[in-house]
Design a protein around this motif. Structure first.
Motif, PDB file in Angstrom:
ATOM      1  N   HIS A  76      78.945 -18.839  40.149  1.00  0.00           N
ATOM      2  CA  HIS A  76      78.496 -19.534  39.036  1.00  0.00           C
ATOM      3  C   HIS A  76      79.680 -20.516  38.563  1.00  0.00           C
ATOM      4  CE1 HIS A  76      75.749 -21.399  35.916  1.00  0.00           C
ATOM      5  NE2 HIS A  76      76.861 -20.964  35.124  1.00  0.00           N
ATOM      6  N   HIS A  78      80.892 -24.918  37.199  1.00  0.00           N
ATOM      7  CA  HIS A  78      80.446 -26.189  36.994  1.00  0.00           C
ATOM      8  C   HIS A  78      81.617 -27.169  37.349  1.00  0.00           C
ATOM      9  CE1 HIS A  78      77.180 -25.052  34.301  1.00  0.00           C
ATOM     10  NE2 HIS A  78      77.637 -23.954  34.130  1.00  0.00           N
ATOM     11  N   HIS A 243      70.450 -21.199  34.204  1.00  0.00           N
ATOM     12  CA  HIS A 243      71.149 -20.117  33.305  1.00  0.00           C
ATOM     13  C   HIS A 243      69.872 -19.556  32.695  1.00  0.00           C
ATOM     14  CE1 HIS A 243      74.197 -23.460  33.043  1.00  0.00           C
ATOM     15  NE2 HIS A 243      75.148 -22.746  32.841  1.00  0.00           N
ATOM     16  N   HIS A 295      74.263 -15.417  33.796  1.00  0.00           N
ATOM     17  CA  HIS A 295      74.390 -14.847  32.358  1.00  0.00           C
ATOM     18  C   HIS A 295      73.489 -13.682  32.241  1.00  0.00           C
ATOM     19  CE1 HIS A 295      77.534 -17.254  31.172  1.00  0.00           C
ATOM     20  NE2 HIS A 295      76.740 -18.275  31.503  1.00  0.00           N
ATOM     21  N   ASP A 346      81.857 -19.145  35.827  1.00  0.00           N
ATOM     22  CA  ASP A 346      81.290 -20.063  34.757  1.00  0.00           C
ATOM     23  C   ASP A 346      82.345 -20.845  34.344  1.00  0.00           C
ATOM     24  OD1 ASP A 346      79.433 -21.441  33.379  1.00  0.00           O
ATOM     25  OD2 ASP A 346      79.420 -20.072  31.695  1.00  0.00           O
TER      26      ASP A 346
HETATM   27 ZN    ZN Z   1      77.202 -22.066  33.441  1.00  0.00          ZN
END
Ligand code: ZN
Ligand code: GUN
Length: 465
Positions: A76, A78, A243, A295, A346
């Protein structure tokens, strides 16, 4: 020509669950990996037992005292947050998104900017030893093309999907498209970048995913259309990620907002085709063995059960959860439910690129959980950063460990390049018991490691740079 890599090997053999990780742990202090010219591991064992091949058909790469570990899998992160590490939003998730992230992501509409960002993103992955990544992409096709192309050019393995948004606050406006464009752009991206046949998929390193940002960024109409789209592409091995249950600030946090706006019983229902009021079915489910939910800090038992049943994995991102004050994913409850838990940075809510930092944070946040097994075992940490990631991406037959037949994705960790690690390994006390000594040494390698010590990254036998 084959290559024999000599070094200090750690990996988890077989296909262990996290509960079985300690029994699966293999340490070979003077070990070797024989990798053929297609990048496949032919053999892994003690250097003295290496297959005898004639000198012209094998090259020796001696890594000295360095460790050889399976490449890290980041499930995960971005892409359009590549330059947003440690951005201050003055609040938790929703404030941070509005203040810092949506405006930063809007800049990826500019092709030149996005091309540079894609180069930087891939460079950082290679430096961090992340051989495989599941990436939340940009809303903009120019940026996505830049990232897919750069992955292919560098030889990285990954799954990438454009971030889908059809509703949101003013700050997110540049990222929002019509319902129709959301589906068209996603379909176009899959058709352009995802392998077109099983044969192509076997050779491919890069795959596509369907990626709604989160339930607050889309509508019931978007979910219905994405369900149809995913149903069409699921059989071709396309992925799904989003998410789930990240922030539960009472009243106005993410979870309260999702439950309030969809009027559903659980957040997971919105991804499971049951996004109509009362959790009534409104379309097809997006869950499955190639689906990864990031998450999962505040899941209800029924959500964990449903994820286990559908083989949907969790991307566990403790560095991000600390940064945004999201809480701690309950480790023991989640793994006891039978859900596969893999690691994610993340980035950029998580302020590190380096999966061992995520493992380090996982150890620290879970040791205070109430339960019988308070501390994560070192083999469980390795599982979280390697095998579980391979499983989350349904690539366990190809990557995640050094069993013969797997593709040779691995990293070289050189303790002499980072003194605190080198000193701890050389001078720190070790148990006389060989099993405890192995556990202690792996723990130190993972916990005291630093990106500086990660000197080389290989995907399918090829050194990346
Ligand atoms: Zn994220
Ligand atoms: N939820 C929706 N978007 C995001 C994001 O960009 N980062 C995190 N951590 N959570 C999100």
């Amino acid at each position: 020509m084959s290559t024999l890599h000599r070094g200090h090997i750690f990996h988890l053999t077989g296909t262990p669950t996290v509960q079985e990780a300690a029994e699966a742990l293999v340490e070979i202090p003077d070990g070797a990996l024989l990798v053929n010219d297609r990048g496949i591991i032919e053999w892994c064992g003690q250097y003295v037992d290496r297959p005898q091949l004639d000198g012209d058909s094998v090259a020796l790469v001696d890594h000295g005292d360095a460790f050889l570990l399976p490449g890290f899998v980041d499930t995960h992160m971005h892409f359009p947050q590549v330059n947003s590490i440690d951005a201050y939003g003055g609040g938790q998730l929703l404030e941070w998104l509005t203040e810092c992230i949506f405006p930063a992501e809007a800049r990826f509409a500019n092709e030149a900017f996005a091309v540079d960002a894609a180069k930087e993103f891939c460079h950082r992955l290679i430096s961090a030893g992340t051989t495989t990544s599941l990436v939340f992409g940009s809303a903009f096709p120019v940026a996505q093309d830049a990232l897919f192309s750069e992955y292919r050019r560098r030889g990285l393995r990954g799954v990438i999907g454009r971030g889908i948004q059809t509703v949101g606050p003013d700050a997110a406006k540049p990222l929002i498209t019509s319902e129709r464009d959301a589906i068209k752009l996603t379909r176009d991206e899959i058709e352009k970048w995802h392998p077109k046949s099983e044969e192509e998929a076997r050779e491919a390193l890069v795959f596509a995913a369907v990626v709604p940002r989160f339930s607050l960024s889309v509508t019931p109409e978007t979910f219905a259309a994405l369900g149809e789209l995913y149903d069409h592409f699921r059989g071709q091995g396309v992925y799904f990620t989003s998410h789930l249950n990240e922030n539960n600030r009472p009243g106005d946090g993410e979870i309260a907002a999702v439950l309030g706006s969809y009027e559903v019983e659980t957040y997971l229902d919105t991804y499971d085709g049951r996004f109509l009021p009362g959790s009534k079915k409104g379309g097809k489910s997006l869950l499955g063995r190639r689906s990864v939910m990031a998450h999962c800090v505040h899941c209800q038992d029924s959500e964990l059960e449903r994820m286990a049943e559908t083989q949907t994995s969790v991307a566990h991102c403790p560095t991000s959860q600390l940064f945004l004050g999201s809480g701690t994913m309950p480790w023991q409850r989640t793994i006891a439910a039978g859900v596969n838990v893999a690691a994610g940075t993340d980035l950029a809510a998580g302020d590190t690129w380096f999966i061992p930092d995520v493992l380090n944070a996982a150890f620290k946040v879970h040791i205070s959980e109430i339960g019988e097994e308070a501390a994560l075992h070192p083999a469980q940490l390795l599982h979280l950063g390697t095998v579980a990631g391979a499983r989350a991406l349904d690539l366990e037959d190809r990557i995640g460990n050094f069993d013969a037949g797997r593709e040779a994705d691995f990293v070289v960790i050189d303790p002499s390049a980072w003194e605190p690690l080198g000193n701890s390994l050389e001078w720190g006390l070790r148990s006389d018991d060989p099993v405890k000594r192995t556990h202690g040494r792996l723990f130190t390698v993972l916990m005291a490691c630093n990106e500086v010590a990660l000197t080389e990254t290989y995907v399918r036998g090829k050194k990346l740079n």
